[in-house]
Design an enzyme around this catalytic site. Structure first.
Site, PDB file in Angstrom:
ATOM      1  N   SER A 111       0.830  -1.189   0.000  1.00 54.55           N
ATOM      2  CA  SER A 111       0.000   0.000   0.000  1.00 54.55           C
ATOM      3  C   SER A 111       0.876   1.255   0.000  1.00 54.55           C
ATOM      4  CB  SER A 111      -0.940  -0.069   1.213  1.00 54.55           C
ATOM      5  OG  SER A 111      -1.916   0.921   1.176  1.00 54.55           O
ATOM      6  N   HIS A 136      -2.425  -1.218  -4.362  1.00 58.80           N
ATOM      7  CA  HIS A 136      -3.884  -1.200  -4.527  1.00 58.80           C
ATOM      8  C   HIS A 136      -4.363   0.245  -4.490  1.00 58.80           C
ATOM      9  CE1 HIS A 136      -4.630  -1.636   0.139  1.00 58.80           C
ATOM     10  NE2 HIS A 136      -3.966  -0.531  -0.164  1.00 58.80           N
TER      11      HIS A 136
END
Length: 207
Positions: A111, A136
């Site tokens: 992330s 993501h």
């Protein structure tokens, strides 16, 4: 990456920190291990990315730049990600200071951790061989009146668009590719992260 700025779940790491004792001309001097490594221009970004941790990382980078703006800073990353605004304060400081910031992934860079890994100086972004990287789109949740929810939804879409632009710049991918690949969690090995453009090298040992 979380769009929420609530920090209760992110407590500073309270684990015991090893001490290092050095002999000097004035006798013994003790440092905690992180302060000793800071002398070697090594910064650790570990655990959740949140405001307290981000402020410490930013302060260390500014200190090292003031000490020697021409010498590289080594940022070791082992993080599952965290709050976007906290991560962006680290990102902006990395781009702002004169010293090159070399990023090294050990363990995981997921992330926001993966985003910061990709933001290191070109040619100086490194993965250790058994590290895992995950990218993501931003995560968010909001409760309230319908109008307020709409406002927050618009804001998170703006942030998503901006982060896709930056990730495209750092990886050499198109914005469309980044948007497609971050639609869901995408896990990458060290070599896959190299192929994707998130890092420049995979090291098994120091060169």
């Amino acid at each position: 990456m979380s769009f929420n700025d609530t920090q209760e779940q992110f407590a500073p790491n309270m684990a015991l920190v090893p001490m290092v004792i050095e002999q000097t001309s004035r006798g013994e001097r003790s440092y905690d291990i992180y302060s000793r490594l800071l002398k070697e221009r090594i910064i650790f970004l570990t655990g959740q990315v949140e405001d307290h941790m981000a402020n410490l990382i930013v302060a260390q980078m500014l200190f090292l730049e003031a000490e020697n703006p021409e010498k590289d800073i080594n940022l070791y990353i082992n993080s599952p990600g965290g709050v976007i605004t906290a991560g962006m304060s680290i990102y902006d400081t990395m781009q702002y200071i004169k010293a090159d910031v070399s990023t090294i992934c050990m363990g995981q860079a997921c992330s926001m951790g993966a985003f910061l890994l990709s933001a290191g100086a070109k040619g100086k972004r490194i993965c250790l061989p058994n590290s895992r990287v995950m990218i993501h789109q931003p995560l968010g949740g909001y409760q309230g009146q319908a109008t307020d929810i709409q406002i927050h939804a618009q804001e998170i879409l703006k942030v998503k668009s901006r982060m896709n632009e930056l990730m495209a710049q750092h990886t050499g991918k198109s914005i469309e590719e980044i948007e497609r690949d971050t639609e869901r969690d995408r896990f990458l090995s060290a070599n896959e992260a190299l192929e994707y453009g998130l890092v420049d090298k995979v090291y098994t040992q120091r060169s």
